[in-house]
Design a protein around this motif. Structure first.
Motif, PDB file in Angstrom:
ATOM      1  N   GLY A   1      10.387  -5.411 -48.489  1.00 41.91           N
ATOM      2  CA  GLY A   1      10.411  -4.116 -49.138  1.00 41.91           C
ATOM      3  C   GLY A   1       9.147  -3.308 -48.920  1.00 41.91           C
ATOM      4  N   PHE A   2       9.216  -2.065 -49.319  1.00 42.47           N
ATOM      5  CA  PHE A   2       8.125  -1.099 -49.164  1.00 42.47           C
ATOM      6  C   PHE A   2       6.860  -1.587 -49.873  1.00 42.47           C
ATOM      7  CE2 PHE A   2       5.977   2.799 -50.660  1.00 42.47           C
ATOM      8  CZ  PHE A   2       5.875   3.539 -49.486  1.00 42.47           C
ATOM      9  N   ASP A   3       6.981  -1.966 -51.141  1.00 45.56           N
ATOM     10  CA  ASP A   3       5.815  -2.443 -51.893  1.00 45.56           C
ATOM     11  C   ASP A   3       5.294  -3.765 -51.337  1.00 45.56           C
ATOM     12  OD1 ASP A   3       5.880  -0.266 -53.623  1.00 45.56           O
ATOM     13  OD2 ASP A   3       7.142  -1.282 -55.087  1.00 45.56           O
ATOM     14  N   ALA A   4       6.204  -4.640 -50.929  1.00 48.76           N
ATOM     15  CA  ALA A   4       5.793  -5.923 -50.354  1.00 48.76           C
ATOM     16  C   ALA A   4       5.009  -5.707 -49.062  1.00 48.76           C
ATOM     17  CB  ALA A   4       7.012  -6.801 -50.094  1.00 48.76           C
TER      18      ALA A   4
ATOM     19  N   GLN B   1       6.676  -5.093 -68.794  1.00 48.47           N
ATOM     20  CA  GLN B   1       5.902  -5.465 -69.981  1.00 48.47           C
ATOM     21  C   GLN B   1       4.652  -6.276 -69.649  1.00 48.47           C
ATOM     22  OE1 GLN B   1       6.553  -3.740 -72.569  1.00 48.47           O
ATOM     23  NE2 GLN B   1       7.890  -4.873 -73.937  1.00 48.47           N
ATOM     24  N   ASN B   2       4.722  -7.173 -68.643  1.00 45.89           N
ATOM     25  CA  ASN B   2       3.578  -8.076 -68.421  1.00 45.89           C
ATOM     26  C   ASN B   2       2.725  -7.702 -67.215  1.00 45.89           C
ATOM     27  OD1 ASN B   2       4.758  -9.085 -66.029  1.00 45.89           O
ATOM     28  ND2 ASN B   2       5.583 -10.900 -67.029  1.00 45.89           N
ATOM     29  N   ARG B   3       3.096  -6.684 -66.466  1.00 45.81           N
ATOM     30  CA  ARG B   3       2.376  -6.366 -65.219  1.00 45.81           C
ATOM     31  C   ARG B   3       0.912  -6.030 -65.456  1.00 45.81           C
ATOM     32  NH1 ARG B   3       4.983  -0.323 -64.044  1.00 45.81           N
ATOM     33  NH2 ARG B   3       5.272   0.174 -66.242  1.00 45.81           N
TER      34      ARG B   3
ATOM     35  N   MET C   1      -3.917  -7.314 -57.265  1.00 46.03           N
ATOM     36  CA  MET C   1      -3.487  -5.925 -57.228  1.00 46.03           C
ATOM     37  C   MET C   1      -2.025  -5.860 -57.639  1.00 46.03           C
ATOM     38  SD  MET C   1      -3.054  -5.298 -53.082  1.00 46.03           S
ATOM     39  CE  MET C   1      -2.053  -3.802 -53.230  1.00 46.03           C
ATOM     40  N   LEU C   2      -1.597  -4.673 -58.037  1.00 48.10           N
ATOM     41  CA  LEU C   2      -0.184  -4.424 -58.309  1.00 48.10           C
ATOM     42  C   LEU C   2       0.359  -3.481 -57.254  1.00 48.10           C
ATOM     43  CD1 LEU C   2       0.093  -3.832 -62.188  1.00 48.10           C
ATOM     44  CD2 LEU C   2       0.841  -5.834 -60.898  1.00 48.10           C
ATOM     45  N   SER C   3       1.528  -3.806 -56.750  1.00 52.15           N
ATOM     46  CA  SER C   3       2.237  -2.934 -55.821  1.00 52.15           C
ATOM     47  C   SER C   3       3.700  -2.971 -56.255  1.00 52.15           C
ATOM     48  CB  SER C   3       2.062  -3.433 -54.378  1.00 52.15           C
ATOM     49  OG  SER C   3       2.702  -2.573 -53.454  1.00 52.15           O
ATOM     50  N   ARG C   4       3.993  -2.204 -57.328  1.00 55.02           N
ATOM     51  CA  ARG C   4       5.325  -2.357 -57.934  1.00 55.02           C
ATOM     52  C   ARG C   4       5.770  -1.132 -58.727  1.00 55.02           C
ATOM     53  NH1 ARG C   4       6.686  -2.499 -62.543  1.00 55.02           N
ATOM     54  NH2 ARG C   4       8.213  -4.192 -62.482  1.00 55.02           N
ATOM     55  N   ASN C   5       5.994  -0.014 -58.089  1.00 52.10           N
ATOM     56  CA  ASN C   5       6.620   1.135 -58.755  1.00 52.10           C
ATOM     57  C   ASN C   5       5.916   1.493 -60.066  1.00 52.10           C
ATOM     58  OD1 ASN C   5       8.813  -0.858 -57.584  1.00 52.10           O
ATOM     59  ND2 ASN C   5       9.601   1.190 -57.187  1.00 52.10           N
TER      60      ASN C   5
ATOM     61  N   GLY D   1       0.960  -8.569 -57.320  1.00 50.04           N
ATOM     62  CA  GLY D   1       2.011  -8.404 -58.307  1.00 50.04           C
ATOM     63  C   GLY D   1       3.046  -7.409 -57.829  1.00 50.04           C
ATOM     64  N   VAL D   2       4.310  -7.803 -57.869  1.00 48.56           N
ATOM     65  CA  VAL D   2       5.414  -6.954 -57.406  1.00 48.56           C
ATOM     66  C   VAL D   2       6.504  -6.929 -58.470  1.00 48.56           C
ATOM     67  CG1 VAL D   2       4.989  -7.300 -54.932  1.00 48.56           C
ATOM     68  CG2 VAL D   2       6.425  -8.933 -56.177  1.00 48.56           C
ATOM     69  N   ASN D   3       7.565  -6.167 -58.196  1.00 48.06           N
ATOM     70  CA  ASN D   3       8.701  -6.118 -59.094  1.00 48.06           C
ATOM     71  C   ASN D   3       9.411  -7.466 -59.123  1.00 48.06           C
ATOM     72  OD1 ASN D   3      11.071  -5.003 -60.548  1.00 48.06           O
ATOM     73  ND2 ASN D   3      10.203  -3.046 -59.917  1.00 48.06           N
ATOM     74  N   THR D   4      10.234  -7.678 -60.118  1.00 46.96           N
ATOM     75  CA  THR D   4      10.989  -8.930 -60.188  1.00 46.96           C
ATOM     76  C   THR D   4      12.124  -8.971 -59.177  1.00 46.96           C
ATOM     77  OG1 THR D   4      12.324  -7.982 -61.978  1.00 46.96           O
ATOM     78  CG2 THR D   4      10.459  -9.361 -62.616  1.00 46.96           C
ATOM     79  N   GLY D   5      12.405  -7.842 -58.552  1.00 44.97           N
ATOM     80  CA  GLY D   5      13.453  -7.781 -57.537  1.00 44.97           C
ATOM     81  C   GLY D   5      14.116  -6.428 -57.528  1.00 44.97           C
ATOM     82  N   LEU D   6      13.673  -5.538 -56.645  1.00 43.50           N
ATOM     83  CA  LEU D   6      14.223  -4.187 -56.551  1.00 43.50           C
ATOM     84  C   LEU D   6      14.467  -3.882 -55.084  1.00 43.50           C
ATOM     85  CD1 LEU D   6      14.993  -1.615 -58.140  1.00 43.50           C
ATOM     86  CD2 LEU D   6      12.659  -0.794 -57.711  1.00 43.50           C
TER      87      LEU D   6
END
Length: 350
Positions: A70-73, A98-100, A111-115, A51-56
């Motif tokens: 990106g860094f998280d990717a 909201q949904n992460r 896993m989540l990798s998203r700020n 799971g990542v950001n929607t686009g940052l």
């Protein structure tokens, strides 16, 4: 109309409204997964779902070819290399603030990798394990230069864009109350929509982590038209997180991070990792790169896992330089502990 006049006109009790928005029910904690179940499921599937950001920009964003950068990717890719020796065996799932957490709890992502900020409630009542702090951040404010604002306290009476479901909301409320600042919140869920509202002038300021502000500013046609104010109103330790209860997978994600830091500490890079594996006589380097010992097997992967990650992605500093320095985010507190002010530090590989 001057900025001060406009602020006085807009002065509303925004803190109270935002506090009400935060009063929704928390996510229920899920039962712990059997240790090792996550890695077994990932291997059976043949792909890590991240799971990542929607686009940052700089953290996680698809390029013109649809490839996530990106860094998280890159942290997602590092875990995929450890498991499969293939950075491409990742499926990136964009998640909102909201949904992460629902996506992670439900098993939609591994896993989540998203700020995501490490907090006590997220580490306990939501049933997650944070696996390290890969980016030290803090919340700030961005305004248009034309507004003539120089400090956050000058925002008394302003409209402020903010995303719901984040620590940013509560930080903003706490800061406003402590500093007797009134504001009108403009609460919008999706990142691209809240940024569009700020750019269009629906709000005077946009607040989020300073890294996110820098990423947003870098993506504007005229970045110099936007100013990130010097005030930092919170601590935001960011890092990957996994579901609670599967210690085997948590250990792997945690030591991927420490391995990237350790590689930079030892001066091991994508360019010299092959030579270092053959000739570097330092015992800890040899253990980290799989020449001696069985550290990889302790994590459920082969002993060359870290050498492969460095070969494919570089060390922490290389990942940082590739993704974040181009958008104007200096190392600062994310420098190594051996650098003045740096906080990044890896435990021993032994």
């Amino acid at each position: 109309m001057t900025a001060t006049t406009r602020f006085n006109f807009l002065r509303l009790a925004g803190a109270a409204a935002l506090t009400a928005a935060l009063s929704g029910p928390a996510l229920a904690q899920q039962p712990a997964a059997p240790s090792g179940a996550t890695i077994d499921a990932i291997r059976a599937r043949g792909t890590l779902i991240c799971g990542v950001n929607t686009g940052l920009a700089g953290f996680a964003q698809p390029d013109s070819q649809g490839v996530w950068r990106g860094f998280d990717a890159d942290y997602c890719r590092a875990v995929a290399i450890a498991l499969f020796n293939d950075a491409n065996r990742v499926r990136f799932v964009p998640t909102t603030a909201q949904n992460r957490f629902t996506a992670l709890q439900s098993g939609e992502v591994d896993m989540l990798s998203r700020n995501t900020t490490w907090t006590l409630s997220r580490d306990t009542s939501l049933g997650f394990d944070f696996t390290g702090i890969n980016f030290y951040d803090g919340q700030g404010f961005m305004v248009k230069r034309s507004l003539g604002v120089n400090a956050a306290r000058d925002l008394n009476g302003a409209t402020i864009c903010v995303q719901p479901g984040t620590t940013t909301e509560q930080n903003l409320t706490d800061w406003a109350r402590a500093n007797r600042v009134q504001f009108q919140p403009v609460v919008i869920e999706r990142l691209e929509e809240v940024v569009a509202a700020y750019v269009a002038g629906r709000c005077d300021a946009y607040t989020t982590d300073v890294s996110g502000l820098a990423a947003t500013r870098s993506a504007q046609p005229r970045p110099a038209d936007h100013v990130i104010l010097p005030d930092v109103i919170s601590k935001e330790p960011l890092g990957p997180l996994v579901r609670h209860g599967d210690q085997r997978f948590a250990d792997l994600v945690r030591w991927v991070h420490f391995g990237l830091i350790g590689a930079e500490e030892f001066g091991i890079t994508a360019a010299n990792v092959e030579e270092a594996t053959r000739t570097d006589a330092r015992p800890e380097v040899q253990r980290m790169l799989g020449r001696n010992g069985d550290l990889g097997q302790m994590l459920g992967v082969d002993n060359a896992w870290m050498a492969r990650i460095i070969r494919g992605l570089g060390n922490y500093g290389e990942i940082y330089a590739r993704n974040l320095e181009p958008i104007g985010i200096p190392r600062g507190r994310n420098a190594l502990w051996t650098t003045a002010g740096g906080l990044q530090y890896a435990p021993p590989f032994r």
